[in-house]
Design a protein around this motif. Structure first.
Motif, mmCIF file in Angstrom:
data_model
loop_
_atom_site.group_PDB
_atom_site.id
_atom_site.type_symbol
_atom_site.label_atom_id
_atom_site.label_comp_id
_atom_site.label_asym_id
_atom_site.label_seq_id
_atom_site.Cartn_x
_atom_site.Cartn_y
_atom_site.Cartn_z
ATOM 1 N N LEU A 37 0.779 -1.559 -0.349
ATOM 2 C CA LEU A 37 -0.104 -0.382 -0.795
ATOM 3 C C LEU A 37 0.897 1.194 -0.246
ATOM 4 O O LEU A 37 1.798 1.514 0.773
ATOM 5 N N GLY A 38 0.553 2.441 -0.516
ATOM 6 C CA GLY A 38 1.317 3.507 -0.798
ATOM 7 C C GLY A 38 0.894 4.294 -2.448
ATOM 8 O O GLY A 38 0.815 3.612 -3.281
ATOM 9 N N GLY A 53 3.339 -27.209 0.378
ATOM 10 C CA GLY A 53 1.850 -27.515 -0.661
ATOM 11 C C GLY A 53 0.802 -26.443 0.401
ATOM 12 O O GLY A 53 0.078 -26.545 -0.477
ATOM 13 N N ASP A 54 0.965 -26.253 1.050
ATOM 14 C CA ASP A 54 0.147 -25.287 2.147
ATOM 15 C C ASP A 54 -0.347 -24.328 1.537
ATOM 16 O O ASP A 54 1.361 -23.730 1.489
ATOM 17 N N ARG A 55 -1.171 -24.122 1.258
ATOM 18 C CA ARG A 55 -1.512 -22.613 0.182
ATOM 19 C C ARG A 55 -1.797 -21.536 1.169
ATOM 20 O O ARG A 55 -2.680 -21.811 2.065
ATOM 21 N N VAL A 56 -1.081 -19.713 1.749
ATOM 22 C CA VAL A 56 -1.957 -19.547 2.635
ATOM 23 C C VAL A 56 -1.862 -18.790 2.040
ATOM 24 O O VAL A 56 -1.270 -17.623 1.206
ATOM 25 N N ALA A 57 -2.984 -17.458 2.353
ATOM 26 C CA ALA A 57 -3.172 -16.631 1.297
ATOM 27 C C ALA A 57 -3.096 -15.702 2.067
ATOM 28 O O ALA A 57 -3.195 -15.384 3.407
ATOM 29 N N ILE A 58 -3.118 -14.462 1.240
ATOM 30 C CA ILE A 58 -1.977 -12.822 1.937
ATOM 31 C C ILE A 58 -3.173 -12.329 1.571
ATOM 32 O O ILE A 58 -3.735 -11.797 0.416
ATOM 33 N N ALA A 59 -3.636 -11.355 2.516
ATOM 34 C CA ALA A 59 -4.405 -10.457 2.349
ATOM 35 C C ALA A 59 -4.619 -9.182 2.278
ATOM 36 O O ALA A 59 -5.464 -8.647 1.201
ATOM 37 N N ASP A 60 -3.243 -8.956 2.621
ATOM 38 C CA ASP A 60 -2.906 -7.108 2.600
ATOM 39 C C ASP A 60 -1.859 -7.407 1.648
ATOM 40 O O ASP A 60 -0.654 -8.566 2.844
ATOM 41 N N THR A 61 -0.816 -6.211 1.598
ATOM 42 C CA THR A 61 0.607 -6.434 2.082
ATOM 43 C C THR A 61 0.915 -4.590 2.096
ATOM 44 O O THR A 61 0.305 -3.663 1.519
ATOM 45 N N ARG A 62 1.342 -4.313 3.810
ATOM 46 C CA ARG A 62 2.026 -2.723 3.636
ATOM 47 C C ARG A 62 3.537 -2.381 3.546
ATOM 48 O O ARG A 62 4.384 -3.717 3.304
ATOM 49 N N LYS A 63 4.164 -1.157 3.803
ATOM 50 C CA LYS A 63 5.512 -1.405 3.903
ATOM 51 C C LYS A 63 5.544 -2.144 5.069
ATOM 52 O O LYS A 63 5.039 -1.855 6.802
ATOM 53 N N GLY A 64 6.865 -2.689 5.428
ATOM 54 C CA GLY A 64 6.967 -3.256 6.617
ATOM 55 C C GLY A 64 7.902 -2.087 8.083
ATOM 56 O O GLY A 64 7.963 -0.800 7.770
#
Ligand SMILES: [Zn+2]
Length: 236
Positions: A37-38, A53-64
């Motif tokens: 986000l930016g 093999g597990d799929r992990v959903a990424i709900a959002d991405t932000r600056k660390g």
């Protein structure tokens, strides 16, 4: 520092990476294709796939938390990967491509409405810019027509880097009063649409403005003394 793969290639849909930190529900990787986000552009969503093999959903991405790092926000209830683990990444490409098309459309529209930009936002289905202008000068039909005429030129976009000093010498490049380009890193990224626009921007754009297709003006609204809002969507 996270290597920002989308900076050099906004079209990367998949990549591999290694987990370098896990804090609460946020995962940091050594490299990423997920835009944080930016600059009015929302963070990417998608999946990471673990070694098992597990799929992990990424709900959002932000600056660390640290400069130059990216935090991938894991969806509630998903198992977190471990530090050191190799993972493969996949962004929600349909959503990101819509954001890229609308983001680039705003660059083009900012050259049709000649006024200082006081705000802006991009969503997958619509985008807006706020202008410091007399609202009677904003004509939806003219804005759409002018923007679509420029889009029809079908020119390739270019990324250009300049130094802080070069930007200081050319203050007219900064149209967006509410989002000053980040300084201190020594160099600043610009998006150039030849003969149309040149301005600092760290977002993701389409390679050729023809990919925008066309836009329509959804509405023009008064959002404050210096914020006359023009909202657009793609026509196809
Ligand atoms: Zn941009």
């Amino acid at each position: 520092m996270t290597e920002l793969l989308f900076r050099d290639d906004a079209y990367l849909k998949t990549a591999t990476a290694r987990v370098v930190a896990v804090r609460d529900d946020k995962v940091e990787l050594d490299r990423t294709i997920f835009y944080p986000l930016g600059g009015g552009q929302p963070g990417d969503t998608g999946f990471l796939t673990r070694g098992n093999g597990d799929r992990v959903a990424i709900a959002d991405t932000r600056k660390g938390e640290t400069p130059g790092s990216v935090a991938h926000v894991i969806a509630t209830g998903s198992a977190l990967p471990e530090v050191g683990e190799a993972v493969s990444l996949e962004i929600d490409w349909e959503r990101r491509y819509a954001l890229m098309r609308l983001h680039t459309a705003l660059h083009v529209m900012s050259c049709v409405v000649i006024a200082p930009v006081t705000g802006g936002n991009i969503a997958p289905d619509k985008a807006r810019l706020d202008f410091d202008i007399d609202i009677t000068l904003l004509d939806a039909e003219k804005i759409a027509l002018g923007t679509n005429e420029l889009i029809a030129r079908g020119v390739a976009t270019e990324t250009v880097w300049i130094t802080d000093e070069e930007l200081d010498a050319r203050p007219e490049l900064v149209k967006t009063m509410s989002v000053q380009p980040p300084r201190g890193a020594g160099r600043i990224r610009l998006l150039r649409i030849p003969d149309i626009d040149l301005q600092p921007c760290g977002g993701t754009h389409v390679a050729n403005i023809a990919e925008i297709g066309g836009i329509q003006v959804l509405r023009i609204r008064n959002e404050g003394k210096r914020n006359k809002r023009v909202e657009i969507s793609l026509t196809g």
